[in-house]
Structures are given as C-alpha cells and as structure tokens.
Design a protein around this motif. Structure first.
Motif, PDB file in Angstrom:
ATOM      1  N   ASN A 194       6.432 -36.852   9.768  1.00 54.59           N
ATOM      2  CA  ASN A 194       7.712 -37.457   9.389  1.00 54.59           C
ATOM      3  C   ASN A 194       8.465 -37.873  10.659  1.00 54.59           C
ATOM      4  N   PRO A 195       8.860 -39.151  10.788  1.00 56.52           N
ATOM      5  CA  PRO A 195       9.546 -39.599  12.015  1.00 56.52           C
ATOM      6  C   PRO A 195      10.879 -38.900  12.257  1.00 56.52           C
ATOM      7  N   CYS A 196      11.403 -38.224  11.245  1.00 57.65           N
ATOM      8  CA  CYS A 196      12.662 -37.490  11.413  1.00 57.65           C
ATOM      9  C   CYS A 196      12.455 -36.140  12.120  1.00 57.65           C
ATOM     10  N   SER A 197      11.195 -35.741  12.335  1.00 55.18           N
ATOM     11  CA  SER A 197      10.856 -34.475  13.002  1.00 55.18           C
ATOM     12  C   SER A 197      11.603 -33.282  12.404  1.00 55.18           C
ATOM     13  N   PRO A 198      11.464 -33.048  11.097  1.00 58.62           N
ATOM     14  CA  PRO A 198      12.183 -31.923  10.484  1.00 58.62           C
ATOM     15  C   PRO A 198      11.710 -30.584  11.021  1.00 58.62           C
ATOM     16  N   SER A 199      12.632 -29.610  11.031  1.00 58.67           N
ATOM     17  CA  SER A 199      12.325 -28.263  11.496  1.00 58.67           C
ATOM     18  C   SER A 199      11.904 -27.392  10.323  1.00 58.67           C
ATOM     19  N   TYR A 200      10.886 -26.586  10.511  1.00 57.28           N
ATOM     20  CA  TYR A 200      10.496 -25.578   9.528  1.00 57.28           C
ATOM     21  C   TYR A 200      11.368 -24.342   9.682  1.00 57.28           C
ATOM     22  N   SER A 201      11.568 -23.916  10.925  1.00 58.74           N
ATOM     23  CA  SER A 201      12.351 -22.714  11.220  1.00 58.74           C
ATOM     24  C   SER A 201      13.649 -23.089  11.908  1.00 58.74           C
ATOM     25  N   LYS A 202      14.709 -22.394  11.546  1.00 57.86           N
ATOM     26  CA  LYS A 202      16.021 -22.609  12.173  1.00 57.86           C
ATOM     27  C   LYS A 202      16.227 -21.709  13.384  1.00 57.86           C
ATOM     28  N   ALA A 203      15.285 -20.806  13.631  1.00 55.58           N
ATOM     29  CA  ALA A 203      15.415 -19.896  14.770  1.00 55.58           C
ATOM     30  C   ALA A 203      15.338 -20.681  16.072  1.00 55.58           C
ATOM     31  N   PRO A 204      16.155 -20.324  17.068  1.00 50.10           N
ATOM     32  CA  PRO A 204      16.118 -21.041  18.349  1.00 50.10           C
ATOM     33  C   PRO A 204      14.803 -20.785  19.081  1.00 50.10           C
ATOM     34  N   LEU A 205      14.383 -21.761  19.858  1.00 47.20           N
ATOM     35  CA  LEU A 205      13.156 -21.660  20.628  1.00 47.20           C
ATOM     36  C   LEU A 205      13.521 -21.492  22.099  1.00 47.20           C
ATOM     37  N   ALA A 206      13.315 -20.308  22.629  1.00 44.91           N
ATOM     38  CA  ALA A 206      13.667 -20.022  24.015  1.00 44.91           C
ATOM     39  C   ALA A 206      12.669 -20.684  24.962  1.00 44.91           C
ATOM     40  N   LEU A 207      13.052 -20.808  26.228  1.00 45.84           N
ATOM     41  CA  LEU A 207      12.145 -21.325  27.238  1.00 45.84           C
ATOM     42  C   LEU A 207      11.200 -20.229  27.704  1.00 45.84           C
ATOM     43  N   ALA A 208       9.977 -20.611  28.009  1.00 47.22           N
ATOM     44  CA  ALA A 208       9.004 -19.656  28.528  1.00 47.22           C
ATOM     45  C   ALA A 208       9.305 -19.343  29.984  1.00 47.22           C
ATOM     46  N   SER A 209       8.900 -18.169  30.407  1.00 45.86           N
ATOM     47  CA  SER A 209       9.096 -17.779  31.807  1.00 45.86           C
ATOM     48  C   SER A 209       7.837 -18.052  32.606  1.00 45.86           C
ATOM     49  N   THR A 210       7.987 -18.195  33.921  1.00 46.32           N
ATOM     50  CA  THR A 210       6.829 -18.421  34.768  1.00 46.32           C
ATOM     51  C   THR A 210       6.051 -17.118  34.947  1.00 46.32           C
TER      52      THR A 210
END
Length: 412
Positions: A159-175
């Motif tokens: 879907n070009p609207c890129s809908p989200s399945y989960s509303k949980a925030p996605l944190a950045l990964a650490s090195t």
C-alpha cells in the motif's frame, strides 16, 4: 482417567487455547479489508491462515477420533488444505486471494466451533496418540503465527500509504563492536537430543565433523549492506551465483525487499511503518542469493547449518523466548532471536531420518529439494517455539521472511 493424565490434559488444553488466542491477537490490529489480500503467490491472505490452522485440527484430530464426525463445512477441506495430497484436493496457493467467501466472520465461527470440540475431546478421551497430534498442531499453528507477521507485512507494504501494523515506537539500534568466535576442528552432535518437542526433520541426532572455523558474533548490519550496494555489487556478476545473477536480471531487484530510496535517502518499511534506514540495525529480508553475494564481497562465506548449530549451542542463548512489542530486529549482537540467518546448507534429510506417520508424513520431507536451511529464529518467532536444532528452510530467491546474514570463514 489417572490423576496424572488429568493434569497433563489441563496443561495441554491451556496451551492449546492460548496458542489459538495468540493467532487471533496477531490479527486484531487488522481491518476487515486486510484479511483477503494476496499480493503475490508466496503470501497468503490472513483469513486463509485462520482457516487452515483450524482445518488442521479438524482433519487430524476430530475426524479420526470422533466417531461419525460431520465436518463443519465440506467445502472447507478444498479451500483450507494447504498441500496434503493424502487429505484430498486443495486450492492452489496462488489463488487463495481470489476467494471472497467464506467470510472472515464465518472463519471465526469455524475456529470457535472446532476449538470447543477439540477441548471437549481432550477433556474426555485423552490418549498418547491424540496428545502427540495436538502437540504437532500447536507447533504448526505457531509456524503460521510467524507466517502471519511475514504476510501481513508484505500486504501492508504494497500500500503506497505505508500503513503501520503496530503503534509501538521503533527505537534506534545501538552500535556493536565487530567480533569473531573461533572453533577448532572437532566431532559434534547435530540435531534434536530427544528432550521436549521437535519436528521430524530435526532428528535423529547424529555426529558431524567440523573443520576449524570462525563465525561472526554480529549480524550483518544495514550500514554494512549499504556499503555493498554503494560499491556497485548488484552490478558485478563475479559475486553472484549464476542463478542469482539471472534472478537479478529478471526481477530488477537492487536492494533488500523493504528498502526504499526517497529524495536521495534510504528508508525501510517495517511493521511499525516507514522509517529512515537505521544503519546499526540488522539487515533483514535478504534472499540466499544476496546473502551469498555479500559474503563473497566480504571475502567470507555463509556458515554451514552444522557450524551454525554448534555455535548456537555453545551460547545457549534462546533469545526467541524474550519478546517485546517491537516487530523489527534491532540488535546485531544477539546470538539468536533477531533474524533467521541463511546457511550454505541445502535442506536435506539427516542420516536415518524418519518422517511423521500418516497424513503428517507430508509435513517436512516433501520439501527437501531446492531449499536452503536458516537457523537462529527471529523477532516474529513465537515464545517457546524455537530451539537450536530447529531447521527453517526457504528457496534461494525468497526475501519476505525475516532473513539476515551472519558471516563465517575458514581457519587456515
């Protein structure tokens, strides 16, 4: 019925109902229009998964063990049988999305009816044979829970609207600092040791000789894979298998499945929506062709499944049992539980392999051709479903599963 049998029965019923409830929970964020979509032949509509996992218990538990059992709907066997030739005709996988009926509501009614009958059977007629088949059915449903996450992600990404399945925030990964672990040449045990549940393809346990090797403690990251792309490796045939090079030409693929380049910047579609590409996160949704080419570019190789299993056993990290509300891999340093990693091993029977009996003989053995083994579980693998002897398998071109790369190299 003995007291011990009653206790076992109660525990099995609890596991059965919790597993069935977990499948419905995976589908709960969907809207009704999501349930029928099939964008490609590899992906099945969510409502088909709901029906097929129910058909499995009706076909293999209720039909053989309840006298004069009448099917919920005679037509459901054609629609929801996946590939069991011994169970009769089945609908072609590529055409599952063409069926508007049965409705989602009817399929949920089907699940409710079959669940009530299975629970009633377990309460009144427990036997070792029934327990064994229900146990297989539970693990079969857990496999489809992971498939549901895979298929839902593919459906939503189209879907070009890129809908989200989960509303949980996605944190950045650490090195994570790159490191390698080395193993001397040795004779090791490979396969399931007989304790607890396992699929037939994990047995029997057997000896395997390993030459000295090193394996990366870290999964390949998005940043490392981006360097591979920027180096023009998708245009260099020397890194690719012949079939892989043909696959690139035919598909036009130039990056991992869910990567998108927008206004000169890389983004990645996740179950949490579209996000800027996190260079520290593990690369995911990689085909075997791409994993093999990347390893060649890095002057390394993919591990064999025996090397990978020995490495996993040496850590005893069962990270797949530690779940959160995040449905995207974020840690490159985990031994297991982030992405299924490709091995260079063809999916073949172990020495002395014996398939399940009856209709279940078709469960695994019939797929031992033109597929590669993946090890290590992923963020979509259900809790307590995984073990280090687990043998996942896919065809070399497939990307839509949660697949990634862990490198290996020989010790001279």
């Amino acid at each position: 019925m003995a007291a011990a049998d009653v206790l076992d029965c109660k525990a099995l019923i609890k596991r059965y109902t919790s597993t069935r409830d977990a499948t419905k929970a995976i589908c709960s964020p969907l809207v009704i229009e999501d349930f029928c979509i099939q964008p490609c032949a590899d992906v099945s509509p969510p409502k088909w998964h709901l029906g097929h996992t129910t058909w499995f218990f009706e076909e293999l538990v209720l039909l053989p063990y309840i006298s004069d059992y009448q099917r919920f709907d005679e037509k459901f066997s054609l629609i929801f049988n996946s590939y069991y030739k011994s169970a009769g005709a089945h609908w072609a996988q590529k055409n599952r999305g063409n069926l508007s009926r049965p409705t989602v509501a009817e399929i949920y009614q089907y699940r409710q009816k079959i669940d009530a009958l299975v629970v009633a059977l377990l309460e009144t007629a427990i036997s070792h044979e029934i327990v064994a088949i229900v146990e297989i059915g539970i693990h079969h449903e857990q496999q489809h829970q992971e498939l549901l996450y895979m298929d839902i992600k593919y459906i939503l990404h189209c879907n070009p609207c890129s809908p989200s399945y989960s509303k949980a925030p996605l944190a950045l990964a650490s090195t994570v600092r790159q490191s390698w672990r080395s193993f001397d040449k040795q004779l090791v045990d490979i396969g399931h040791n007989g304790e607890g549940y396992a699929f037939d393809n994990e047995s029997p346990q057997h000896k395997s000789y390993l030459n000295g090797f090193s394996i990366a403690e870290n999964l390949v990251s998005n940043g490392e894979y981006l360097a591979f792309i920027d180096a023009g490796a998708y245009r260099e045939p020397k890194y690719w298998l012949s079939m892989g090079w043909d696959w690139l030409a035919e598909s036009g693929i130039t990056s991992p499945l869910y990567w998108r380049k927008l206004d000169g910047e890389w983004y990645e579609y996740t179950l949490h929506g579209l996000a800027p590409l996190d260079l520290n996160a593990p690369v995911v949704h990689i085909s075997y062709f791409e994993a093999n080419a990347f390893a060649n570019w890095r002057v390394c190789r993919l591990p064999t499944e025996q090397e990978f299993e020995h490495y996993l056993r040496s850590s005893e990290d069962l990270s797949a049992s530690k779940k959160s509300a995040v449905f995207h891999p974020l840690r490159t340093g985990d031994t297991a539980g982030q992405v299924w990693c490709w091995t260079q091993s063809h999916y073949s029977p172990y020495p002395g392999y014996k398939p399940f009996e009856g209709k279940l003989e078709e469960y695994n053995g019939k797929f031992m051709c033109n597929q590669f083994v993946l090890k290590g579980a992923c963020v979509a693998t259900p809790i307590n479903h995984y073990r280090h002897s687990y043998r996942n398998f896919y065809q070399a071109y497939q990307q839509w599963m949660f697949s990634g790369i862990r490198l290996a190299k020989d010790i001279e």
